[in-house]
Scaffold this motif. Structure first.
Motif, PDB file in Angstrom:
ATOM      1  N   VAL A  29       0.835  -1.313   0.111  1.00  0.00           N
ATOM      2  CA  VAL A  29      -0.116   0.017  -0.075  1.00  0.00           C
ATOM      3  C   VAL A  29       0.871   1.413   0.083  1.00  0.00           C
ATOM      4  O   VAL A  29       0.815   2.278  -1.028  1.00  0.00           O
ATOM      5  CB  VAL A  29      -0.923  -0.233   1.208  1.00  0.00           C
ATOM      6  N   GLN A  30       1.804   1.337   0.894  1.00  0.00           N
ATOM      7  CA  GLN A  30       2.696   2.520   0.836  1.00  0.00           C
ATOM      8  C   GLN A  30       3.689   2.551  -0.359  1.00  0.00           C
ATOM      9  O   GLN A  30       3.754   3.746  -0.934  1.00  0.00           O
ATOM     10  CB  GLN A  30       3.856   2.088   2.012  1.00  0.00           C
ATOM     11  N   ARG A  31       4.172   1.418  -1.075  1.00  0.00           N
ATOM     12  CA  ARG A  31       4.946   1.579  -2.342  1.00  0.00           C
ATOM     13  C   ARG A  31       3.879   2.022  -3.492  1.00  0.00           C
ATOM     14  O   ARG A  31       4.384   2.894  -4.373  1.00  0.00           O
ATOM     15  CB  ARG A  31       5.368  -0.035  -2.463  1.00  0.00           C
ATOM     16  N   GLN A  32       2.490   1.570  -3.470  1.00  0.00           N
ATOM     17  CA  GLN A  32       1.914   2.115  -4.496  1.00  0.00           C
ATOM     18  C   GLN A  32       0.942   3.152  -4.256  1.00  0.00           C
ATOM     19  O   GLN A  32       0.336   3.570  -5.339  1.00  0.00           O
ATOM     20  CB  GLN A  32       0.760   0.734  -4.749  1.00  0.00           C
ATOM     21  N   GLY A  33       0.686   3.689  -3.024  1.00  0.00           N
ATOM     22  CA  GLY A  33       0.094   4.740  -2.844  1.00  0.00           C
ATOM     23  C   GLY A  33      -1.455   4.797  -2.896  1.00  0.00           C
ATOM     24  O   GLY A  33      -2.199   5.752  -3.339  1.00  0.00           O
ATOM     25  N   GLN A  38      -8.388  -0.426  -3.627  1.00  0.00           N
ATOM     26  CA  GLN A  38      -8.315   0.219  -4.859  1.00  0.00           C
ATOM     27  C   GLN A  38      -7.486  -0.484  -6.082  1.00  0.00           C
ATOM     28  O   GLN A  38      -7.930  -0.293  -7.059  1.00  0.00           O
ATOM     29  CB  GLN A  38      -7.640   1.675  -4.565  1.00  0.00           C
ATOM     30  N   ILE A  39      -6.350  -1.120  -5.742  1.00  0.00           N
ATOM     31  CA  ILE A  39      -5.504  -2.010  -6.659  1.00  0.00           C
ATOM     32  C   ILE A  39      -6.634  -2.991  -7.244  1.00  0.00           C
ATOM     33  O   ILE A  39      -6.656  -3.204  -8.593  1.00  0.00           O
ATOM     34  CB  ILE A  39      -4.343  -2.663  -6.001  1.00  0.00           C
ATOM     35  N   PHE A  40      -7.309  -3.682  -6.542  1.00  0.00           N
ATOM     36  CA  PHE A  40      -8.123  -4.849  -7.255  1.00  0.00           C
ATOM     37  C   PHE A  40      -9.198  -4.002  -7.821  1.00  0.00           C
ATOM     38  O   PHE A  40      -9.397  -4.754  -9.095  1.00  0.00           O
ATOM     39  CB  PHE A  40      -9.002  -5.428  -5.666  1.00  0.00           C
ATOM     40  N   GLU A  52       2.472  -7.936  -5.659  1.00  0.00           N
ATOM     41  CA  GLU A  52       2.505  -8.618  -4.171  1.00  0.00           C
ATOM     42  C   GLU A  52       3.887  -9.381  -4.476  1.00  0.00           C
ATOM     43  O   GLU A  52       4.776  -9.366  -3.549  1.00  0.00           O
ATOM     44  CB  GLU A  52       1.294  -9.481  -4.086  1.00  0.00           C
ATOM     45  N   ARG A  53       4.222 -10.119  -5.617  1.00  0.00           N
ATOM     46  CA  ARG A  53       5.295 -10.817  -5.719  1.00  0.00           C
ATOM     47  C   ARG A  53       6.660  -9.813  -5.663  1.00  0.00           C
ATOM     48  O   ARG A  53       7.678 -10.022  -5.122  1.00  0.00           O
ATOM     49  CB  ARG A  53       5.190 -11.611  -7.237  1.00  0.00           C
TER      50      ARG A  53
END
Length: 161
Positions: A29-33, A38-40, A52-53
């Motif tokens: 979450v921190q990495r993607q902001g 929301q990503i899903f 995730e990988r």
């Protein structure tokens, strides 16, 4: 599995071992902001699993002594369980579905994209079916720790074996 206590026990285990604790979902979450939900919603589960990988690989490279709490699906995609086992000790927190349902309902389902909007009956069915599919990966963990015996102290003993 979701609701098995990975984050809670992981934090406690890391503290007792003097290791860094990393919640892979929080790291992502921190990495993607953006949130997991929301990503899903925006890019789908397949994209999330690739991210995730990547996050798992980054965390393994970044920390030499860490307890990493993965999401419940992480070991089941790509060769993640093998990757995890090659780089450390893996623990499967084995919790009965009925207990998972109780915990997850108490926590709330809204922030969990795979569970949001499910009734207790639907949740029970979903978790039962998901566990059947995931168990083949979970059982490849270095150690299986039944919920009844899972405490930070018992996990310290498992890790030090």
């Amino acid at each position: 599995m979701m609701g098995s206590g990975k984050t809670t026990l992981g934090r406690q285990l890391a503290a007792r071992l003097g290791y860094t604790f990393v919640d892979l979902d929080e790291y992502l979450v921190q990495r993607q902001g953006q949130s997991i939900a929301q990503i899903f919603e925006r890019q789908g589960q397949e994209h999330f699993r690739r991210l995730e990988r990547e996050a798992l690989e980054e965390v393994v490279q970044k920390y030499t002594k860490a307890v990493i709490s993965t999401g419940g699906g992480a070991p089941c995609f790509f060769d993640n369980i093998d990757f995890i086992n090659q780089h450390g000790i893996s623990l499967y927190l084995e919790v009965p579905v009925v207990q998972l349902v109780q915990r997850l309902l108490a926590q709330g389902l809204a922030q969990r994209p795979l569970l949001a909007g499910k009734s207790p009956e639907e949740l029970n069915s979903y978790l039962s079916e998901t566990l059947v599919l995931r168990k083949q990966f979970y059982e490849r963990a270095t150690h299986t720790c039944p919920a009844a015996n899972a405490s930070a102290e018992s996990l310290v003993q498992v890790v030090k074996q």
